[in-house]
Design a protein around this motif. Structure first.
Motif, mmCIF file in Angstrom:
data_model
loop_
_atom_site.group_PDB
_atom_site.id
_atom_site.type_symbol
_atom_site.label_atom_id
_atom_site.label_comp_id
_atom_site.label_asym_id
_atom_site.label_seq_id
_atom_site.Cartn_x
_atom_site.Cartn_y
_atom_site.Cartn_z
ATOM 1 N N HIS A 85 -0.454 -9.230 -6.594
ATOM 2 C CA HIS A 85 -0.580 -8.179 -7.612
ATOM 3 C C HIS A 85 0.716 -7.366 -7.748
ATOM 4 N N ASP A 86 1.404 -7.171 -6.629
ATOM 5 C CA ASP A 86 2.673 -6.439 -6.667
ATOM 6 C C ASP A 86 3.709 -7.159 -7.534
ATOM 7 N N LEU A 145 -10.547 -2.089 7.050
ATOM 8 C CA LEU A 145 -9.933 -2.707 5.866
ATOM 9 C C LEU A 145 -10.217 -1.902 4.600
ATOM 10 N N ALA A 146 -11.408 -1.297 4.547
ATOM 11 C CA ALA A 146 -11.711 -0.437 3.392
ATOM 12 C C ALA A 146 -10.722 0.731 3.365
ATOM 13 N N ASP A 147 -10.521 1.337 4.534
ATOM 14 C CA ASP A 147 -9.596 2.490 4.606
ATOM 15 C C ASP A 147 -8.170 2.096 4.248
ATOM 16 N N SER A 148 -7.725 0.956 4.775
ATOM 17 C CA SER A 148 -6.302 0.652 4.606
ATOM 18 C C SER A 148 -5.980 0.053 3.240
ATOM 19 N N THR A 149 -7.005 -0.322 2.469
ATOM 20 C CA THR A 149 -6.714 -0.834 1.123
ATOM 21 C C THR A 149 -6.999 0.190 0.029
ATOM 22 N N GLY A 156 -3.307 3.477 -3.096
ATOM 23 C CA GLY A 156 -2.717 4.811 -3.264
ATOM 24 C C GLY A 156 -1.216 4.776 -3.064
ATOM 25 N N GLY A 157 -0.770 4.024 -2.060
ATOM 26 C CA GLY A 157 0.669 3.923 -1.785
ATOM 27 C C GLY A 157 1.407 3.323 -2.967
ATOM 28 N N HIS A 180 5.037 5.007 2.100
ATOM 29 C CA HIS A 180 5.102 3.843 2.982
ATOM 30 C C HIS A 180 4.033 3.862 4.064
ATOM 31 N N ARG A 181 3.567 5.080 4.421
ATOM 32 C CA ARG A 181 2.440 5.148 5.362
ATOM 33 C C ARG A 181 1.228 4.473 4.731
ATOM 34 N N PHE A 182 1.020 4.713 3.431
ATOM 35 C CA PHE A 182 -0.143 4.134 2.746
ATOM 36 C C PHE A 182 0.108 2.683 2.318
ATOM 37 N N LYS A 183 1.263 2.449 1.725
ATOM 38 C CA LYS A 183 1.498 1.151 1.096
ATOM 39 C C LYS A 183 1.727 0.025 2.110
ATOM 40 N N THR A 184 2.504 0.286 3.125
ATOM 41 C CA THR A 184 2.830 -0.757 4.112
ATOM 42 C C THR A 184 2.194 -0.466 5.464
#
Ligand code: GRG
Length: 297
Positions: A85-86, A145-149, A156-157, A180-184
């Protein structure tokens, strides 16, 4: 990673590749193109940092690394989803990924959107059907996985990152770190936490390993920016100009080359400090942190 004495990672990677190679999603001939598209992306190589991290953390906390394979694969599918998607025209509009045409170039945009979406469902199937563990452990993996996506995760990232495009070095350091905390960082942190969950690690040790992984994720991104800025884009398998050329917020843009190197060193030091709170053999994690810091140099 051989120079850092990390043979264990190579062994996890080989086991993981074999597991991934064996994954199919349908026997319906009508869906064979979708399945081919998914396998085109997921078997295109990649460093497999997240799944091998998950397996190594499970090992450190006393499980066989193979126990974590279904979750490790779920993580890699979600990572692959985010890359597909990116690369889409609405986001980075990239032509190449992992040294091959991006999925929307090889097939088309609709297939790239749908193959990505399908990975999310298949990731949940892997965890809920194939991951061994108590119902509480499985629920905890899904929650990770729900939290990190979600909103305070990759999506959000990405939204924050896209909103900063054009601002470049004017992005403030707090926003840059948050992106970057959120995205990666979030998925890398979850990879470690999930390894701890499936192995039944204690709360303090899970917290220590997640602190390590959060720093690893941050350092990973800073070093990515450093490599981009010092024009090794071909080593990263990217096709377009550097992130800075595209007006993106980068650590080099905000802190300068020396400042970004200092940020990476400080992040690595915090990652290594967190490992001291874990009683098992963390030499592999130490080696990974040093590899991530020094890769490409
Ligand atoms: C799929 C939940 C979900 C969200 C979509 C597009 C998007 C929203 C988020 C973008 C997330 C993204 C592309 C983050 C960048 C992470 C990153 C550093 C990727 C490169 O990882 P490597 O170097 O790649 O591990 P390989 O190819 O080695 O796997």
């Amino acid at each position: 990673m051989a120079e850092a004495g990390l043979e264990r990672w190579e062994s996890h990677r080989l086991v993981f590749e074999e597991y991934l190679e064996g994954l199919t999603f349908t026997e319906e001939p009508e869906l064979s193109t979708l399945q081919e598209a998914m396998r085109y992306s997921m078997l295109a190589g990649g460093k497999r940092v997240r799944p091998t991290l998950c397996m190594e953390v499970a090992r450190i906390f006393g499980a066989e690394p193979e126990l974590a394979l279904p979750s490790a694969a779920a993580i890699e599918l979600i990572h692959t989803y985010s890359l597909i998607h990116d690369d889409l025209p609405a986001m980075d509009d990239d032509d190449f990924r992992r040294g091959r045409p991006t999925l929307h170039r090889k097939y088309d945009e609709a297939m790239a959107i749908l193959a990505g979406d399908a990975f999310f469902g298949e990731a949940l199937t892997l965890i809920t059907v194939h991951q061994q563990g108590t119902p509480e452990q499985i629920l905890a993996v899904v929650r990770e996985l729900a939290d990190s996506t979600g909103v305070e995760g990759m999506v959000g990232g990405q939204v924050l990152d896209m909103a900063q495009t054009g601002l470049g070095s004017e992005t403030d350091p707090r926003t840059l770190r948050m992106i970057h905390r959120f995205k990666t960082g979030a998925l890398i942190k979850s990879s470690a936490r999930i390894g701890a969950i499936v192995a039944g690690a204690s709360e303090p040790e899970s917290d220590a390993v997640s602190e390590y992984a959060a720093e690893l994720g941050l350092c990973f991104q800073i070093v990515d920016d450093l490599l981009n800025a010092t024009s090794t884009t071909e080593a990263l398998g990217k096709s377009a100009g550097s992130d800075e050329e595209q007006g993106k917020a980068t650590f080099v843009g905000v802190f300068g080359l020396d400042g970004a190197r200092r940020e990476a060193d400080e992040s690595t030091a915090r990652a290594l400090a967190a490992l001291k709170r874990i009683s098992g053999d963390t030499s592999g994690l130490r080696g990974l942190a040093l590899f991530v810091r020094h890769r490409g140099s």
